[in-house]
Design an enzyme around this catalytic site. Structure first.
Site, PDB file in Angstrom:
ATOM      1  N   GLY A 164      41.066  43.326  38.399  1.00  0.00           N
ATOM      2  CA  GLY A 164      40.375  42.202  39.044  1.00  0.00           C
ATOM      3  C   GLY A 164      40.412  40.946  38.181  1.00  0.00           C
ATOM      4  O   GLY A 164      40.585  39.825  38.684  1.00  0.00           O
ATOM      5  N   ASP A 165      40.262  41.120  36.885  1.00  0.00           N
ATOM      6  CA  ASP A 165      40.278  39.969  35.969  1.00  0.00           C
ATOM      7  C   ASP A 165      41.672  39.331  35.952  1.00  0.00           C
ATOM      8  O   ASP A 165      41.810  38.110  35.938  1.00  0.00           O
ATOM      9  CB  ASP A 165      39.917  40.398  34.541  1.00  0.00           C
ATOM     10  N   ALA A 166      42.692  40.194  35.953  1.00  0.00           N
ATOM     11  CA  ALA A 166      44.072  39.692  35.954  1.00  0.00           C
ATOM     12  C   ALA A 166      44.380  38.995  37.280  1.00  0.00           C
ATOM     13  O   ALA A 166      45.100  37.989  37.309  1.00  0.00           O
ATOM     14  CB  ALA A 166      45.040  40.844  35.717  1.00  0.00           C
ATOM     15  N   ASN A 200      39.891  39.238  29.279  1.00  0.00           N
ATOM     16  CA  ASN A 200      41.045  39.612  30.110  1.00  0.00           C
ATOM     17  C   ASN A 200      41.590  38.399  30.855  1.00  0.00           C
ATOM     18  O   ASN A 200      42.803  38.262  31.043  1.00  0.00           O
ATOM     19  CB  ASN A 200      40.653  40.697  31.115  1.00  0.00           C
TER      20      ASN A 200
END
Ligand SMILES: O=P(O)(O)OC[C@@]1(O)O[C@H](CO)[C@@H](O)[C@@H]1O
Length: 305
Positions: free
Chosen positions: A248-250, A41
């Site tokens: 969260g990854d983005a 991601n």
């Protein structure tokens, strides 16, 4: 070159249903299948912002093949092939809220772990390794120390987005950045972050322990960033949340997309991070980032210390 390492990739299956019950068959709808895992991601989001990265991870079976094939259309993938079947994680949206069912993941044996270490040792262009997500069966937390050792041998930096309690010891190895949330700060560092005063003192404690920079995400309460000199706060955009998976990854990747190239760009990086995370939360998977610019208008970043 930035490399992302996903130790435990997954196909994410996002589905929707009416209220679930053990009394009847729970028919679901709107299935969306995406090739994921936290580091993937990050790579996909970096790509969206024009930053190249390469994907490292352990992949196996039909699901592993699918992820490698699809991800490779976006960023180069350097897989370590394992014998088991890469997991499928289920994210179920119901009228009552979102249920998340991440699976433990297929076993990664020692030989495969060593193959990954050799692969990383052989990367001539490694500048930064972003290590994200959980450890699958078979990998001991001390593997993080081995990974960090290899990264250090190569004179590269590393970023950690992991929830393992071993993060407490790993910060002593001076990661460039860590991205905990409030629950992880409480569970791993033993600090309850209820007020801004608590947050600022927790950020100082984690920085003193070794983390060079900390991006602390607090869901609806926004995020704090500390670089050892100043603490910044950014609010969260108000959106209709469909699924928080991948947000969260983005958030991390969109922050890195500006800040890694120029660490003075904290304010625009935090604005982009909060707008991107919010936009991702509005869709299943990463979505299309279409509303980021609009959402960015509602983000305010201030220096709080
Ligand atoms: O089990 P982990 O590795 O902690 O999390 C895995 C995961 O839930 O994280 C991503 C969202 O952040 C999903 O794409 C993926 O399924």
């Amino acid at each position: 070159m930035i490399y992302t390492l996903t130790t435990n990739p997954a196909i994410d299956m996002n589905i929707t249903s009416d209220t679930i019950s053990t009394e009847h068959v729970n028919r679901t709808r709107d299935a969306v299948y995406t090739p994921n895992g936290k580091g993937l991601n990050v790579s996909f989001t970096l790509k969206h912002y024009g930053i190249d990265s390469k994907i490292l991870g352990f992949f196996g079976g039909f699901s592993g093949d699918y992820i490698v094939r699809e991800a490779d259309k976006i960023c180069p993938v350097m897989p370590v092939q394992i014998d088991g079947i890469t997991r499928v994680n289920v994210f179920l949206t119901t009228p009552e809220g979102e249920y998340k069912f991440p699976n433990a993941g297929a076993e990664v044996n020692r030989a495969k772990q060593e193959e990954m270490l050799s692969l990383i040792r052989g990367l001539d262009d490694l500048e930064c390794l972003v290590v994200s997500g959980s450890l699958p069966t078979g990998i001991d937390p001390s593997y993080y120390d081995e990974l960090v050792g290899v990264v250090r041998e190569k004179g590269a930096e590393f970023v950690l987005d992991i929830s393992h309690p071993h993060l407490r010891e790993l910060v002593e190895k001076q990661p460039l950045l860590i991205k905990p949330n409030d629950e992880e700060v409480a569970a791993i560092f033993g600090v309850d972050v209820k007020s801004e005063e608590d947050i600022v003192s927790a950020l100082h404690a984690i920085h003193d322990a070794g983390a060079k920079n900390i991006l602390l995400t607090l869901g609806g309460d926004g995020a704090y960033f500390f670089n050892g000199e100043h603490v910044w706060h950014a609010n969260a955009a108000k959106v209709k949340v469909l699924s928080t998976a991948c947000a969260g990854d983005a958030t991390l990747a969109s922050f890195l997309s500006l800040w890694l190239e120029d660490p003075t760009l904290v304010e625009p990086a935090l604005t982009r991070a909060m707008a991107t995370g919010a936009n991702v939360a509005m869709s299943a998977g990463l979505g299309d980032f279409a509303l980021v610019d609009k959402l960015a208008q509602s983000i305010r970043v201030e220096v709080v210390e």
